[in-house]
Structures are given as structure tokens and as C-alpha cells.
Design a protein around this motif. Structure first.
Motif, short mmCIF file in Angstrom:
data_model
loop_
_atom_site.label_atom_id
_atom_site.label_comp_id
_atom_site.label_asym_id
_atom_site.label_seq_id
_atom_site.Cartn_x
_atom_site.Cartn_y
_atom_site.Cartn_z
N GLU A 24 9.42 1.75 9.38
CA GLU A 24 10.59 1.16 9.86
C GLU A 24 10.92 -0.08 9.21
N THR A 25 10.37 -0.82 8.29
CA THR A 25 10.73 -1.66 7.52
C THR A 25 11.17 -1.56 6.07
N ALA A 26 11.88 -2.54 5.32
CA ALA A 26 12.13 -2.22 4.10
C ALA A 26 10.94 -2.55 3.08
N PHE A 27 10.14 -1.57 2.92
CA PHE A 27 8.99 -1.68 2.31
C PHE A 27 9.03 -1.70 0.59
N ASN A 28 8.21 -2.32 0.21
CA ASN A 28 8.00 -2.39 -1.41
C ASN A 28 7.29 -0.91 -1.94
N VAL A 29 7.45 -0.57 -3.11
CA VAL A 29 7.00 0.75 -3.78
C VAL A 29 6.26 0.14 -4.99
N GLU A 30 4.94 0.32 -5.16
CA GLU A 30 4.21 0.04 -6.33
C GLU A 30 4.18 1.32 -6.99
N ILE A 31 3.66 1.22 -8.54
CA ILE A 31 3.43 2.52 -9.11
C ILE A 31 2.01 2.23 -9.93
N LYS A 32 0.97 3.38 -9.30
CA LYS A 32 -0.24 3.14 -9.83
C LYS A 32 -0.36 3.43 -11.19
N ASP A 33 -1.80 3.35 -11.83
CA ASP A 33 -1.85 3.68 -13.17
C ASP A 33 -1.76 5.01 -13.47
N ASP A 34 -1.83 6.01 -12.25
CA ASP A 34 -1.74 7.49 -12.39
C ASP A 34 -0.14 7.98 -12.37
N LYS A 35 0.62 6.82 -12.09
CA LYS A 35 2.23 7.03 -12.18
C LYS A 35 2.57 7.48 -10.69
N SER A 36 1.58 7.51 -9.63
CA SER A 36 1.98 7.93 -8.62
C SER A 36 2.32 6.69 -7.64
N PRO A 37 3.20 6.75 -6.59
CA PRO A 37 3.68 5.52 -5.71
C PRO A 37 2.59 5.32 -4.89
N LEU A 38 2.70 3.88 -4.58
CA LEU A 38 1.74 3.19 -3.40
C LEU A 38 2.57 2.22 -2.64
N THR A 39 2.59 2.44 -1.44
CA THR A 39 3.15 1.35 -0.47
C THR A 39 2.20 0.72 0.40
N GLU A 40 2.60 -0.25 1.18
CA GLU A 40 1.83 -1.23 2.25
C GLU A 40 1.22 -0.17 2.99
#
Length: 264
Positions: A24-40
């Protein structure tokens, strides 16, 4: 109820709560070493699940934990296999089709599985040894175990007596192997309908009788499939490796699954 299953259910509900807080928030998206996304949400849910499972003393394989070397893991007879947010891409799209996956594996075989769908507060769980799996539609992430049990209804796969066959796949982009599978069914005289869901919900479609078969001819990791396999196995659905023609095994040296087929 089996104590380990009860704790896994509690962990999944609490993880679902923190996931939806992030959703429900404006979360950020990181990209891991395997190119998959990661969020909080992945990180917070993983922390919550670890808090529930670690006191039990059984080691944990989680997508978001540091992976333990196989020289250590191969000594584990029993372990948890966890995906704190299965379907992070679905989470980012905000389409609701993401899940919390928690499975207990013994000697490479899933024994218990929980899949929680926090966006709609629906939980699936199964106990392979008891041969039973259930679905409960909840009113809150804070639902007690007693309330979960009261709301739970047994699930069963389809009898599959008609010419129509519902295949789990993507309506928009199926790969060549999946298309070939569908064509083979049509050549047998079957009328094929494609049904689509994100994340481990694909297993649930077959387990609860809303699809007949799920061919997976694309990469998955053990944490993507262990809980779904447990729920399917609990109602007599098999998850068979295309490489070995045997059920998918877990806590392997390589945590990448082979392609597989989910069916009776």
C-alpha cells in the motif's frame, strides 16, 4: 493440527500482513544479481517467517536467506523451504497474484505446505501424510488458528471425465514446449482451455479442481514449488520432473528445478 503446520500458517499470515503494509506504499524495487526483482516486502516477510521458524531448530532454505553450501545442506534430513513473496513481479504489477510459500521437506520430499494469498486473505494448506488439503477465506491477517480451522473447507481435484481439459498457462505468451503440449492434447481429441494465474497459485488451481494440468516448461527454484507440491500431493496430484519422470526432489545441490508436469 500438526504443530509445524500450525506454526507455518501463523508465519504466513503474519508475513502477509507486512507484505500488504508495503503493497500500500510507493515501494522501491531492487534488482538482484540473478536479475530478479526484490522489494521491501520480500525482506520484511522473510524476517517475519524466520522469527517463527528458527525457534523450531529445523534449518531453512529461503530465497531471501544467504544460501548454505551443499556440503552442509546435504546432512539435513528435514528443512523448511520458503519463498516470502512468490510472484514479486505480480506484486510490483499490483495484480494481487502473489503468495507466501512455506513447506516442510523430509528427505527431499514435501510433507507439509502452506500458500497464503495476502491480497485476498485466502490460505491453502496441506498435510501429505494425512492426505488432506484445505482452503480458507479469511477476514483478517490476524485470524487465529482456531478461526482458520473453522473457515477451512477441504479441496479436491477434478474428476476429469470430460473431453474438455483446462491447462494452466499464460494466455499472452506461452513458450514452444507448452504450445506443443497443448497441441498434443488437441490431437488426442481434447478441447483445451487455458487458465492463468500468477505465482504458486498455479498449483492451487489444479489442487482445488479449477484446472486439470499444469505443464511448467520454464525455470523455477525449489522455493517456488515446494509448498504447492505438498498441497497437490496431499490431494493425489503428482508433480513429476520431465528429466527423471519422478516427483520433484528438494534440498538438491542445485536448487534449480527441472521442468515438470502437475497432473493426476
Amino acid at each position: 493440527m500438526n504443530k509445524q503446520l500450525e506454526i507455518a500458517i501463523k508465519a504466513s499470515l503474519e508475513a502477509g500482513k507486512v507484505i500488504m503494509n508495503v503493497y500500500e506504499t510507493a515501494f522501491n524495487v531492487e534488482i538482484k544479481d540473478d536479475k530478479s526483482p526484490l522489494t521491501e516486502a520480500d525482506k520484511r516477510a522473510n524476517n517475519v517467517i524466520n522469527l517463527f521458524l528458527k525457534p523450531l531448530g529445523t534449518p531453512i532454505i529461503s530465497e531471501e536467506n544467504k544460501q548454505i553450501d551443499y556440503t552442509v545442506r546435504k546432512t539435513w534430513n528435514t528443512c523448511w523451504v520458503v519463498d516470502p513473496v512468490d510472484g514479486t513481479k505480480e506484486f510490483i504489477k499490483r495484480n494481487g497474484e502473489f503468495t507466501v510459500n512455506i513447506a516442510l521437506v523430509e528427505n527431499g520430499i514435501p510433507k507439509l505446505g502452506v500458500i497464503y494469498v495476502p491480497a485476498v486473505k485466502t490460505i491453502y494448506y496441506g498435510n501429505v501424510e494425512e492426505g488432506s488439503a484445505f482452503k480458507a477465506e479469511l477476514g483478517s491477517h490476524d485470524t487465529t488458528i482456531d478461526e482458520v480451522l473453522k473457515l477451512s473447507k477441504p479441496i479436491q481435484p477434478k474428476l476429469n471425465t470430460s473431453k474438455n481439459i483446462e491447462v494452466v498457462g499464460s494466455r499472452s505468451h506461452m513458450n514452444e514446449d507448452t504450445l506443443n503440449f497443448v497441441e498434443a492434447l488437441k490431437n488426442e481429441g481434447k478441447e483445451v482451455e487455458i487458465v492463468s494465474k500468477g505465482s504458486s497459485l498455479k498449483f492451487c488451481l489444479v489442487a482445488e479442481g479449477n484446472a486439470d494440468v499444469y505443464p511448467r516448461y520454464a525455470p523455477t527454484m525449489e522455493w517456488d514449488t515446494a509448498a504447492g507440491q505438498a498441497i497437490c500431493n496431499a490431494v493425489g496430484i503428482k508433480v513429476i520432473s520431465k528429466d527423471t519422470n519422478q516427483p520433484l526432489k528438494y534440498n538438491k545441490e542445485n536448487l534449480l528445478n527441472s521442468y515438470f508436469l502437475v497432473s493426476k
